[in-house]
Design a protein around this motif. Structure first.
Motif: not given
Lengths: 73, 580
Positions: B453, B456-457, B460, B462, B464, B468, B471
Motif C-alpha cells: 500500500i 502504491k501511494k 502515485d 498525483k 506533488k 505531499a 501526506y
C-alpha cells in the motif's frame, strides 16, 4: 468513497434498530466517519475493521482502503 | 350397647338423634378398633376392624349402605364424653372400598358369600358406570375469567379416562387449541375443577388411570392452568384515586416497546421503578412508627402526587399503588396482597400479584429495606423481589429468561443514555478506542500488504508539492506502528543539492526505505525510493543512494539525529554491519 460508506452505515443503523450490540457498533462508526480524513487518522487495522463491519468483502478491503487514503491537495 | 353408653344417652338425649348415622360405642371399643391392623392411605389410617364390621356386623353394614346411597351424609363410629361425640372414626366411600380390597387381598379379612355380596353391592353403588349413567345429561356451569362456560359432565369425566399417551399429547401439544367446542385450557380447567370441587374422588370408584390423569392436571406440569381465574379483582382500588406525576410516568415507560408482551411490560415497569425510587430513609430510621410528618405523610395516598424523579423516596404501598396505576393503564390485571391485620392503605406491608397470560408474577420491591430490589436494581445486581408464582417448571424457566432479557435491555439503555448525555463529546481517539473494544472484526494486517500500500501511494503520480511530503509521513504513521516503523518502513526527509545554471540549489526530498523483514538487520533486502516533490518518484539502489550521500549530493537536514537516518546508508568512515 467515504459518502458510499456513510450511506452503507446509515442503512445498517436502520437495519439493526432492534439489535443493541450491532447498533452500537454502527453508531460508533457513524461518529468516526463524520471526522474529516478519518482513515488517515487511524491505524490500518482499525480501518479494515470498520470496512468489515460495514460488510465490505474481504477481497475488496485493500482497494477500498487505497481509495479512502487518497492524497488530497 | 353397654350400660355406660345407654346411661350417657339418657343423660344427653339429643345424642340419640345422631344414631341415624353414628354407631355410638364405648371408649374401650374404640381402642379395640384402633388396635387392629391398619392401612395408610395418604394421611388417613384405616383400621381393619372397622372394615371387618362393615362386612360382618348388620348395624354397621346397614349404616354404611345408607351412606353409600347418599341417604346420610356421613357414617362414623364414635364414643361419648361429657355430652359430646369424640374419637370419631369415619372414611370416604372410596377409602372404604379400597381398604376392603387391600385387607381381602392381604387375607386380613376372610369372606363368605354373604360378605362378598355386600362388597359387590357397595361397589356397584359407587361405580363409575352408575355415576355416569346418573349424570349423562348433567351440565357443569363454571365462570372462567369472566366468561360463563357450560360443559357436559360426561365429556369432562371421559377425558380423564383417556390412555396416558393420548391424554398427555392432547394436553402438552401447543398446536391443539380446542377440545370439542371448548378452548383446551378452559376444558381442562373445568374438568379439574369439577372433580376437585365435587369431591367425587371420595364418592365414586374411578380407575387408577382416571386418578393418574386427574393428578397429571393437578400437578400443573403437563399444562399450566394456574393463572386461570386469578387477579380478577385488584382487591384494593386506591390506585384509581391517585394522581401520578406525568413526567415520572413518562420516564418509567420511556424505552418500553409497544410490541412487548404483558410479561415484558410488567417486568420492565418494575425494574424502571426500582431504579427510579428509593426507600424513605426517615421512615426506615423511625422504624415506620410515630406521628411525625415523616411517617404520617405516607399514610395518605394523596402524597403520591408529590412523588417525582427528584422527590423519589417512598414506602411499599406507594410503590405498589404507583405500580398498580401503571399496570392498569397498560391493561394488565393484578391483585394487591395485604400482609397484616388491617387491609388498609398505609398499614402493614403490601405486595402485588400480576397476571400476564399464563404467568403469575409476585412483585415485592421491599423484601428487605437495605437489600431489596430498590437497591439491587440501582447496582445491576440480580433481583429478588420479582418472582414467578407458577409451579410449572417450563413456565418458571420462561419467566427467568424474560426477566434476564428485559433487565439487560434496561441496563444497555442506561449505558447508551449515559454516553449520550456526557457533558463533553468524546474525542476522536476516545471514539476509536471504544470502537476497538467493541468490534469483533479487528485483525492484524500483514507487513507485505502494508508495504504494498505504501509503495502504491508513493508511486502515485498525483503526489506533488511539499504538502505531499506531509501526506507520506502521515501515511507511514497509519500503516506502520511501534517497531514496524523501525523494522519495516522508514521515511527520511533530506536535502538534495543540484547545480542549475551554475547555481547551487537545495530542496527537500523524501527517501522511503522498506523491508519486509528488518531494515537494520537485513539491509541488503532494503528497497529505496526517492520522492522528489517536483519530479516523479524514483527507485534507487542502496549503492547509488550511498554514493549520493558520499558525494554530499544528499545531506541530512538533521545531521546528528539518528532517528532520521536512512537505514543501510552510512556516513563516511562508518563501519558497515556484517551480515550474520
Amino acid at each position: 468513497m467515504i459518502e458510499i460508506l456513510k450511506a452503507m452505515n446509515e442503512d445498517l443503523i436502520k437495519k439493526n434498530k432492534n439489535k443493541p450490540d450491532a447498533l452500537k457498533i454502527q453508531q460508533q462508526i457513524k461518529a468516526i466517519l463524520s471526522e474529516d480524513d478519518c482513515f488517515l487518522n487511524m491505524p490500518i487495522e482499525l480501518a479494515y475493521s470498520i470496512l468489515r463491519d460495514l460488510n465490505v468483502s474481504e477481497n475488496k478491503l485493500k482497494d477500498t482502503y487505497l481509495q479512502l487514503i487518497e492524497y488530497k491537495k | 350397647m353397654n350400660a355406660a353408653i345407654e346411661s350417657e344417652l339418657e343423660r344427653y338425649p339429643y345424642l340419640k338423634s345422631f344414631q341415624d348415622h353414628v354407631i355410638i360405642t364405648d371408649a374401650d371399643d374404640i381402642k379395640n378398633i384402633k388396635a387392629s391392623n391398619a392401612l395408610k392411605f395418604g394421611k388417613t389410617t384405616i383400621y381393619s376392624e372397622y372394615i371387618r364390621r362393615i362386612l360382618f356386623n348388620d348395624d354397621y353394614y346397614y349404616l354404611a349402605k345408607r351412606y353409600f346411597k347418599n341417604q346420610i351424609k356421613q357414617f362414623k363410629v364414635a364414643t361419648v364424653s361429657r355430652g359430646d361425640l369424640v374419637d370419631n372414626i369415619f372414611y370416604s366411600k372410596t377409602q372404604i372400598i379400597r381398604a376392603i380390597n387391600e385387607f381381602v387381598k392381604n387375607a386380613e379379612i376372610e369372606l363368605t358369600s354373604k360378605q362378598q355380596n355386600r362388597i359387590n353391592e357397595l361397589k356397584e353403588i359407587v361405580s363409575e358406570e352408575k355415576f355416569l349413567e346418573a349424570n349423562n345429561d348433567s351440565i357443569y356451569v363454571l365462570e372462567i375469567d369472566g366468561e360463563k362456560c357450560k360443559f357436559k359432565v360426561s365429556e369432562l369425566l371421559n377425558f380423564f379416562n383417556l390412555d396416558r399417551q393420548t391424554f398427555r399429547t392432547l394436553c402438552a401439544n401447543k398446536n391443539i387449541a380446542f377440545i370439542g367446542e371448548h378452548k383446551k385450557e378452559q376444558f381442562l380447567y373445568a374438568a379439574y375443577k369439577y372433580v376437585k370441587d365435587s369431591d367425587i374422588l371420595d364418592e365414586v370408584l374411578f380407575s387408577e388411570n382416571f386418578i393418574d390423569r386427574f393428578n397429571d392436571i393437578k400437578n400443573l406440569q403437563l399444562i399450566d392452568l394456574q393463572a386461570i381465574n386469578q387477579c380478577l379483582d385488584p382487591e384494593d382500588e386506591t390506585y384509581k384515586k391517585i394522581k401520578l406525576n406525568s413526567e415520572l410516568k413518562e420516564h418509567i415507560l420511556n424505552g418500553l416497546s409497544k410490541n412487548a408482551t404483558d410479561l415484558e411490560k410488567a417486568i420492565y415497569v418494575y425494574i424502571k421503578m426500582c431504579k427510579t425510587f428509593t426507600y424513605d430513609e426517615a421512615y426506615y430510621a423511625l422504624e415506620q412508627k410515630g406521628v411525625v410528618d415523616a411517617i404520617q405523610k405516607h399514610k395518605d395516598y394523596n402524597y403520591i402526587a408529590k412523588i417525582n424523579k427528584k422527590n423519589n423516596s417512598l414506602v411499599c404501598y406507594e410503590f405498589n399503588t404507583i405500580y398498580a396505576k401503571i399496570l392498569s393503564d397498560l391493561g394488565i390485571p393484578f391483585r394487591i396482597d395485604f400482609k397484616g391485620t388491617f387491609h388498609e392503605y398505609g398499614t402493614g406491608h403490601q405486595n402485588i400479584t400480576i397476571r400476564c397470560g399464563k404467568f403469575l408474577v409476585d412483585a415485592d420491591s421491599i423484601v428487605s429495606i437495605l437489600h431489596g430490589d430498590l437497591y439491587c436494581a440501582k447496582v445491576n445486581e440480580p433481583l429478588t423481589g420479582i418472582t414467578c408464582a407458577n409451579k410449572n417448571s417450563e413456565t418458571q424457566r420462561e419467566f427467568e429468561r424474560t426477566l434476564q432479557r428485559v433487565y439487560k435491555k434496561i441496563i444497555r439503555e442506561e449505558q447508551r443514555n449515559s454516553q449520550a448525555t456526557d457533558s463533553e463529546p468524546a474525542s476522536f481517539e476516545e471514539v476509536l478506542k471504544e470502537y476497538q473494544s467493541t468490534t469483533q472484526n479487528y485483525q492484524e494486517v500483514s507487513i507485505d500488504e502494508k508495504i504494498d500500500i505504501m509503495l502504491k501511494k508513493v508511486t502515485d503520480s498525483k503526489l506533488k508539492g511539499i504538502d505531499a511530503l506531509s501526506y507520506l509521513l502521515r501515511l507511514r504513521k497509519v500503516l506502520f506502528h511501534g517497531d514496524e516503523r523501525i523494522d519495516n518502513c522508514s521515511i527520511s526527509i533530506v536535502r538534495r543539492y543540484t547545480t542549475e545554471a551554475e547555481q547551487l540549489n537545495g530542496y527537500p526530498i523524501a527517501i522511503v526505505a522498506v523491508n519486509n523483514s528488518s531494515l537494520s538487520k537485513e539491509e541488503e533486502q532494503n528497497n529505496y525510493l526517492i520522492f522528489n516533490s517536483t519530479k516523479t518518484v524514483q527507485a534507487i539502489s542502496q549503492e547509488e543512494l550511498q554514493e549520493l550521500f558520499d558525494n554530499r549530493e544528499i545531506m541530512y537536514i538533521y545531521d546528528e539525529d539518528k532517528e532520521h537516518r536512512v537505514p543501510g546508508i552510512y556516513k563516511l568512515g562508518e563501519v558497515r554491519k556484517k551480515k550474520n
